[in-house]
Write a protein that holds these residues in place. Structure first.
Motif, PDB file in Angstrom:
ATOM      1  N   ALA B 166       6.646   9.628  -0.915  1.00  0.00           N
ATOM      2  CA  ALA B 166       5.345   9.964  -0.534  1.00  0.00           C
ATOM      3  C   ALA B 166       4.316  10.674  -1.527  1.00  0.00           C
ATOM      4  O   ALA B 166       3.237  10.462  -1.925  1.00  0.00           O
ATOM      5  N   ASP B 167       5.106  11.547  -2.421  1.00  0.00           N
ATOM      6  CA  ASP B 167       4.431  12.249  -3.436  1.00  0.00           C
ATOM      7  C   ASP B 167       4.440  11.773  -4.643  1.00  0.00           C
ATOM      8  O   ASP B 167       3.676  12.289  -5.584  1.00  0.00           O
ATOM      9  N   GLU B 168       4.759  10.422  -4.844  1.00  0.00           N
ATOM     10  CA  GLU B 168       4.673   9.771  -6.134  1.00  0.00           C
ATOM     11  C   GLU B 168       3.133   9.405  -6.399  1.00  0.00           C
ATOM     12  O   GLU B 168       2.438   8.947  -5.231  1.00  0.00           O
ATOM     13  N   ASP B 169       2.632   9.661  -7.556  1.00  0.00           N
ATOM     14  CA  ASP B 169       1.149   9.515  -7.805  1.00  0.00           C
ATOM     15  C   ASP B 169       0.788   8.297  -7.250  1.00  0.00           C
ATOM     16  O   ASP B 169      -0.456   8.054  -6.812  1.00  0.00           O
ATOM     17  N   ASP B 170       1.377   7.225  -7.370  1.00  0.00           N
ATOM     18  CA  ASP B 170       0.915   5.813  -7.445  1.00  0.00           C
ATOM     19  C   ASP B 170       1.444   5.184  -6.145  1.00  0.00           C
ATOM     20  O   ASP B 170       1.065   3.859  -6.005  1.00  0.00           O
ATOM     21  N   ILE B 171       1.992   5.871  -5.286  1.00  0.00           N
ATOM     22  CA  ILE B 171       2.139   5.433  -3.868  1.00  0.00           C
ATOM     23  C   ILE B 171       1.091   5.745  -2.865  1.00  0.00           C
ATOM     24  O   ILE B 171       0.723   6.654  -2.715  1.00  0.00           O
ATOM     25  N   ALA B 172       0.325   4.622  -2.408  1.00  0.00           N
ATOM     26  CA  ALA B 172      -0.860   4.921  -1.969  1.00  0.00           C
ATOM     27  C   ALA B 172      -0.599   4.731  -0.154  1.00  0.00           C
ATOM     28  O   ALA B 172      -1.507   4.969   0.238  1.00  0.00           O
ATOM     29  N   GLY B 173       0.347   4.031   0.132  1.00  0.00           N
ATOM     30  CA  GLY B 173       0.496   3.772   1.465  1.00  0.00           C
ATOM     31  C   GLY B 173       1.966   3.224   1.840  1.00  0.00           C
ATOM     32  O   GLY B 173       2.899   3.348   0.916  1.00  0.00           O
ATOM     33  N   VAL B 174       2.187   2.886   2.987  1.00  0.00           N
ATOM     34  CA  VAL B 174       3.675   2.343   3.790  1.00  0.00           C
ATOM     35  C   VAL B 174       3.100   0.739   3.955  1.00  0.00           C
ATOM     36  O   VAL B 174       2.246   0.626   4.644  1.00  0.00           O
ATOM     37  N   GLN B 175       3.896   0.135   3.568  1.00  0.00           N
ATOM     38  CA  GLN B 175       3.761  -1.261   3.938  1.00  0.00           C
ATOM     39  C   GLN B 175       5.013  -1.603   5.104  1.00  0.00           C
ATOM     40  O   GLN B 175       5.952  -1.727   4.925  1.00  0.00           O
ATOM     41  N   LEU B 176       4.379  -1.832   6.394  1.00  0.00           N
ATOM     42  CA  LEU B 176       5.316  -2.324   7.484  1.00  0.00           C
ATOM     43  C   LEU B 176       4.650  -3.645   7.785  1.00  0.00           C
ATOM     44  O   LEU B 176       3.652  -4.137   8.191  1.00  0.00           O
ATOM     45  N   LEU B 177       5.632  -4.561   7.101  1.00  0.00           N
ATOM     46  CA  LEU B 177       5.589  -6.211   7.173  1.00  0.00           C
ATOM     47  C   LEU B 177       5.169  -6.685   8.737  1.00  0.00           C
ATOM     48  O   LEU B 177       6.116  -6.293   9.423  1.00  0.00           O
ATOM     49  N   ASP B 201       0.183  11.702   5.257  1.00  0.00           N
ATOM     50  CA  ASP B 201      -1.395  11.205   5.010  1.00  0.00           C
ATOM     51  C   ASP B 201      -1.374   9.614   4.178  1.00  0.00           C
ATOM     52  O   ASP B 201      -2.261   9.432   3.487  1.00  0.00           O
ATOM     53  N   LEU B 202      -0.294   9.007   4.614  1.00  0.00           N
ATOM     54  CA  LEU B 202      -0.146   7.744   3.951  1.00  0.00           C
ATOM     55  C   LEU B 202      -0.584   6.533   5.104  1.00  0.00           C
ATOM     56  O   LEU B 202      -0.281   6.576   6.289  1.00  0.00           O
ATOM     57  N   PRO B 203      -1.810   5.769   4.720  1.00  0.00           N
ATOM     58  CA  PRO B 203      -2.188   4.585   5.608  1.00  0.00           C
ATOM     59  C   PRO B 203      -0.878   3.621   5.737  1.00  0.00           C
ATOM     60  O   PRO B 203      -0.100   3.530   4.989  1.00  0.00           O
ATOM     61  N   VAL B 204      -0.847   2.779   6.988  1.00  0.00           N
ATOM     62  CA  VAL B 204       0.052   2.044   7.238  1.00  0.00           C
ATOM     63  C   VAL B 204      -0.574   0.588   7.093  1.00  0.00           C
ATOM     64  O   VAL B 204      -1.522   0.316   7.736  1.00  0.00           O
ATOM     65  N   SER B 205      -0.250  -0.309   6.032  1.00  0.00           N
ATOM     66  CA  SER B 205      -0.619  -1.520   5.861  1.00  0.00           C
ATOM     67  C   SER B 205       0.375  -2.452   6.539  1.00  0.00           C
ATOM     68  O   SER B 205       1.513  -2.383   6.411  1.00  0.00           O
ATOM     69  N   MET B 206      -0.313  -3.676   7.061  1.00  0.00           N
ATOM     70  CA  MET B 206       0.540  -4.762   7.532  1.00  0.00           C
ATOM     71  C   MET B 206       0.043  -6.016   7.015  1.00  0.00           C
ATOM     72  O   MET B 206      -0.991  -6.511   7.081  1.00  0.00           O
ATOM     73  N   HIS B 207       1.157  -6.336   6.299  1.00  0.00           N
ATOM     74  CA  HIS B 207       1.039  -7.742   5.359  1.00  0.00           C
ATOM     75  C   HIS B 207       1.692  -8.943   6.238  1.00  0.00           C
ATOM     76  O   HIS B 207       2.867  -8.719   6.459  1.00  0.00           O
TER      77      HIS B 207
END
Lengths: 119, 376
Positions: B166-177, B201-207
């Motif tokens: 989560a603290d990686e600079d380029d990680i912007a969110g969580v992908q729950l497929l 504080d990461l959004p959950v994206s669903m692809h």
């Protein structure tokens, strides 16, 4: 100016959960008895104009403290419209689901064994 | 004296501050994933080495997934660069720049099918290998951030994975497929994933994904072609997951958690939201978890990616009306770069610029995504 209209003998509403529906100058108003008190509301669902107060009285389901489990609240103070199932609290006229929706409510008076709706 | 009236309308895409592709893609090859596997996942290295086609075994399908059609994807001396060959972040970054996208949020390509994997440990290994590959690649590109993937097969270890990265600079969110997600997204089993996302504080994206044999949505089983599957399964999968999340009360339990739905366009959204609100009233006792109608939670914390928009030039005003129905504050432009059904920013901008004020247009073109994915 409001007037009061006799809608029932108190004997007809002697038990909690009982109701009468009266027509007052073309408008149907229901009077319910709930926990010893009387509550009147329009027999009119604001969703699609169904005969709201001809439906069943019900409790409601809520979630428990953990937010996942379901808990049934058995206080049967919700009138469920027989057309589409929309619910309203008979003590307030308000939808428990959405604060934007409510049906009109009326005061109730009891005098000499007669129940009056005030409109 | 005449009053001075400033025109609150944008006329050119150049006036838009930031354009974000809220659904960009990159392809990790099996070699890439294998190269990033941690100790403890060695047995899968052997699988990768001995399987004649690990991708095929993951994606058994009745017709081939289209390869990249976009010419930028067909560079080099090779005859073609297929979907499972070279389409790494360099290509994604280049395509974004070429079509006028300032920043992109990267999602997987082959690993869109992570949920199809049956074996839990194998899924966890792929999750870890892909994510470490992604983090190392993203560091090379200023215009890209990415969503780490989670393996719903193992919510506990997925939550640990969120904490790990989560603290990686380029990680912007969580992908729950969203495709092949069984049970659907509102089930209690995913609570650790939502807890971890919310805590960081990461959004959950669903692809969703249109290729491959999958147990959900069931319509896929009877699709004879990729085309048939692609049309129906993206919105169907989203509709089930959105309904499950909302009617199951997830936004009430995680009020700060944001969800982003990708790859299905936005045409299905007004229909879905009105049906959800109707169900909420007509079947109220079955929705005890929500004190407010589903559409209100959606307005607060759900976002819809625009791609694919289709041929909007036919009746441009219809797209503007559609965005109005969905809510411009909840729309995110997505290009889907560099996949072959990508949209250019003009495809959205040209249809909405005269219909909405500048602020709303800026929001849907990029600001909404900047806020949700915390892109600086």
């Amino acid at each position: 100016m409001t007037e009061r209209y006799p809608v029932a003998d108190a004997e007809e509403l002697s038990e909690d959960g009982s109701r009468v529906i009266a027509e007052i100058k073309g408008q149907e108003i229901a009077v319910f008895r709930h926990r010893g008190e009387y509550y009147a509301l329009a027999n009119y669902c604001v969703h699609q104009a169904g005969p709201l107060c001809e439906g069943a009285l019900s409790g409601d389901i809520d979630t428990g403290d953990d937010g996942w489990d379901w808990v049934y609240d058995d206080e049967e103070k919700y009138i469920v419209c027989p057309w589409h199932g929309w619910m309203f609290d008979i003590t307030t006229g308000r939808s428990p689901k959405d604060e934007r929706y409510a049906v009109p409510t009326y005061d109730v008076e009891v005098e000499d064994g007669t129940v009056y709706a005030v409109r | 004296m005449a009053r001075s009236v400033e025109r609150d309308r944008l006329t050119s895409l150049e006036e838009v501050d930031v354009v974000v592709d809220a659904d960009a893609h990159a392809q990790a090859s099996w070699d890439d994933i294998r190269a990033h596997l941690d100790d403890g996942h060695e047995r899968f290295e052997r699988f990768f080495e001995t399987s004649p086609a690990p991708g095929t075994e993951m994606n058994l399908y009745h017709s081939p997934t289209p390869t990249y059609l976009y010419e930028d994807m067909q560079g080099g001396e090779e005859e073609t660069a297929g979907l499972y060959d070279d389409a790494k972040l360099a290509e994604t970054s280049a395509v974004a720049e070429r079509i006028g996208v300032d920043a992109g949020v990267v999602n997987p390509t082959l690993i869109l099918n992570l949920n199809f994997v049956r074996e839990r440990d194998y899924a966890v290994a792929i999750m870890q290998g892909y994510n470490d590959w992604l983090v190392s690649e993203l560091a090379e590109y200023d215009n890209l951030v990415g969503n780490l993937v989670v393996a719903p097969h193992d919510p506990r270890r997925s939550a640990e994975e969120v904490e790990r990265l989560a603290d990686e600079d380029d990680i912007a969110g969580v992908q729950l497929l969203g495709t092949a997600l069984l049970p659907p997204a509102g089930h209690t089993c995913y609570e650790p994933i939502y807890e971890a996302a919310a805590a960081n504080d990461l959004p959950v994206s669903m692809h969703t994904s249109g290729a491959g044999m999958k147990p959900f949505p069931e319509q896929s089983f009877w699709a004879e072609t990729y085309a048939e599957d692609h049309v129906t399964q993206h919105p169907f999968a989203h509709m089930v997951n959105v309904s499950s999340l909302l009617l199951g009360g997830v936004p009430e339990r995680f009020p700060g958690l944001t969800f982003v739905f990708q790859e299905a366009g936005i045409g299905y959204v007004p229909y879905l939201l009105r049906r959800l609100d109707t169900a909420y009233h007509e079947l109220g006792p079955e929705v005890p978890a929500l004190p407010d109608p589903p559409s209100e939670y959606v307005a607060d914390s759900f976002y819809w990616c625009t791609q694919p928009l289709g041929h909007t030039a036919e009746t441009p005003r219809h797209l503007a009306w559609l965005v109005e129905l969905v809510g411009p504050g909840n729309v995110m432009f997505a290009a889907d770069a560099p996949h072959p059904d990508f949209d250019t920013p003009e495809e959205l901008f040209d249809r909405v610029r005269a219909h909405f004020g500048a602020e709303a247009v800026e929001a849907m073109m990029g600001k909404n995504a900047m806020d949700v994915y915390d892109i600086a």
